[in-house]
Design a protein around this motif. Structure first.
Motif, short mmCIF file in Angstrom:
data_model
loop_
_atom_site.label_atom_id
_atom_site.label_comp_id
_atom_site.label_asym_id
_atom_site.label_seq_id
_atom_site.Cartn_x
_atom_site.Cartn_y
_atom_site.Cartn_z
N LYS A 141 0.85 -1.18 0.00
CA LYS A 141 0.00 0.00 0.00
C LYS A 141 0.89 1.24 0.00
N PRO A 142 0.47 2.30 -0.68
CA PRO A 142 1.32 3.50 -0.72
C PRO A 142 1.35 4.20 0.63
N THR A 143 2.54 4.48 1.12
CA THR A 143 2.74 5.25 2.33
C THR A 143 3.53 6.49 1.95
N ALA A 144 2.88 7.65 2.02
CA ALA A 144 3.47 8.90 1.52
C ALA A 144 3.96 8.70 0.08
N ASN A 145 3.16 7.93 -0.67
CA ASN A 145 3.42 7.64 -2.08
C ASN A 145 4.70 6.83 -2.32
N ASN A 146 5.15 6.14 -1.28
CA ASN A 146 6.25 5.19 -1.39
C ASN A 146 5.71 3.78 -1.25
#
Length: 321
Positions: A141-146
């Motif tokens: 899942k993206p976390t701060a788009n990472n």
């Protein structure tokens, strides 16, 4: 360091010299009409063998990020010489009279380019990697788009069997849904005991050939001045046959540019797949990488003067003089 690197050209940009695009036949396209030469994102499955005798099994990392444009850099790498599959690149730093500010970078004289923004492609399902749990897939899942594996997901080593298809499927969000595939590579085993760099002498690299031909390529980066402000480097992209000679002429020219402390060579076996979405190309890179120190006659590297011969001191470029 950015996950992205520019496509190959005589004049190139990036914090490192550009890495080649996908080998012929790698990956595929989702049928979008984006520009496949415009690299906007990459997912990396990076592994490194154990560092020494008695060390535990090698390490693996998975990470990914996608931007809404290409990533600019303050350094332009220009082709100084080329021979065979290797080339000598030298850096040029453009100058802008008007500062570009924190949101942009000077990419050519008096030309600023804004940094792109990272965005989400939704949940990314990963299949084909070896997990300690034995499960067949996991979701990032993206976390701060990472993108990284969630806590509790432990990757095996090697991360994928040689020739095994590794597939990523993004559900879509800011970026549309897409899928990209690459192949697992065998762990790299470099056979050189020591790597000596001398004027008028080529560098002969040897490694254990892959079990399956046509899956991977070898990428080499020789940088002997990075702690003193990089003056140049040799970059090679070659077939994964088990050996490669860095030409003596390029080695001599690199030495003439200057050296600094702790020079290294990086050898990477990699397979690259790609897909194209509306904004550009997204790569999936599966790699096994080894970084080795190189020996240069007359060069003593140091972190402080206690590591230098009597009468010498440790310089800012980490050499004893």
């Amino acid at each position: 360091m950015s996950l992205l690197s520019a496509s190959c050209s005589t004049t190139t940009t990036g914090n490192n010299p550009p890495e080649p695009g996908p080998p012929d036949g790698a990956g595929g396209s989702d049928g979008a009409t984006g520009d496949s030469t415009r690299l906007i994102g990459a997912f990396q499955v990076r592994s490194s063998p154990a560092s020494g005798d008695g060390a535990p099994a090698g390490t693996t990392a998975v990470l990914g990020k996608i931007y809404d444009g290409t990533t600019p850099s303050q350094i332009i790498w220009e082709l100084a010489a080329e021979e065979g599959s290797c080339r000598l690149l030298t850096p040029r730093v453009p100058f802008c009279n008007q500062p570009c500010g924190g949101s942009a970078v000077c990419v050519e004289d008096d030309t600023c380019q804004a940094y792109p923004a990272a965005h989400s492609a939704g949940d990314v399902t990963v299949t084909g990697l070896n997990l300690e749990s034995g499960e067949a897939a996991f979701v990032m899942k993206p976390t701060a788009n990472n993108y990284q594996p969630p806590a509790g997901v432990k990757l095996g080593y090697p991360p994928a069997d040689e020739g095994q298809t590794v597939r990523l499927e993004a559900s879509g969000d800011f970026f549309s849904a897409f899928a990209v595939e690459s192949k697992g590579v065998s762990p790299l085993e470099l056979l050189n005991d020591a790597i000596h760099i001398e004027p008028d002498q080529g560098v002969q690299l040897a490694w254990t050939p892959p079990g399956q031909a046509g899956i991977s390529e070898i990428y080499v980066k020789l940088d002997i001045s990075h702690h003193g402000g990089t003056k140049g480097m040799i970059e090679c992209s070659a077939e994964d046959t088990g050996s490669l000679d860095l030409p003596a002429a390029l080695v001599t020219q690199l030495l003439d540019l200057g050296v600094a402390g702790f020079p290294t060579i990086v050898v990477t076996r990699r397979a690259v797949g790609s897909t194209t979405i509306q904004q550009g190309r997204v790569d999936l890179v599966i790699s096994s990488q080894i970084e080795r120190s190189v020996v240069i006659a007359g060069l003593t590297s140091c972190n402080d003067s206690s590591q230098c011969p009597e009468g010498q001191t440790c310089q800012p470029d980490l050499t004893c003089q």
